[in-house]
Motif scaffolding. Structure first.
Motif: not given
Length: 157
Positions: A1-30
């Motif tokens: 039997m399939a069970q459904w997962l119900r997600i309920t937020p803790e507070k009734e607030t709008k979501d904030g924004a997510v800032v995504r920072i993708k970091l690849d290589e870093v180059y330092l002077p030798a």
């Protein structure tokens, strides 16, 4: 039997924004001779840090071989550190409201002892105003930390 997962937020607030920072290589002077580096991303009181990584064994290249960005010293050797990490910072819904609360993403390059080697500030208003709300520094136009000559491949969205 399939069970459904119900997600309920803790507070009734709008979501904030997510800032995504993708970091690849870093180059330092030798001449900096750091064995390990990490990147810290900070917006207001929210802060995340990558794990520190060792320098690449084949990490030297002559500036100008891979990149055509102008520089006063096109022959400066750089050491490569492969960070390869994504940082997500969640901002509250009311973040950035009002002129006094201008949000800035601070990217700091840290050595193995977590000492700040250099810092670069990116106003988030510039990211939001850019096409697709994304700013990228990669390949020929790496993000350049002014004081130290450190450069990085970064994508902020």
């Amino acid at each position: 039997m399939a069970q459904w997962l119900r997600i309920t937020p803790e507070k009734e607030t709008k979501d904030g924004a997510v800032v995504r920072i993708k970091l690849d290589e870093v180059y330092l002077p030798a001449d900096m001779e750091e064995q390990r580096v990490a990147i810290r991303a900070k917006i207001g009181s929210e802060e995340r840090t990558t794990k520190s990584v060792k320098r690449c064994p084949v990490g030297y290249f002559q500036r100008g071989e891979e990149d055509s960005s102008p520089s006063s010293d096109d022959t400066a050797e750089q050491v490569v550190y492969e960070i390869e990490h994504v940082i997500n910072i969640t901002l509250p819904p009311d973040a950035g409201q009002g002129a006094k609360n201008e949000l800035v993403l601070e990217l700091s390059v840290l050595n193995g002892k977590r000492k700040v080697l250099d810092m670069y500030a990116i106003p988030l208003a510039e990211v939001v105003a850019s096409p697709k709300k994304t700013m990228a520094w990669c390949r020929q136009s790496k993000l350049e930390f002014a004081k130290s000559g450190i450069r990085a491949e970064v994508l902020v969205s």
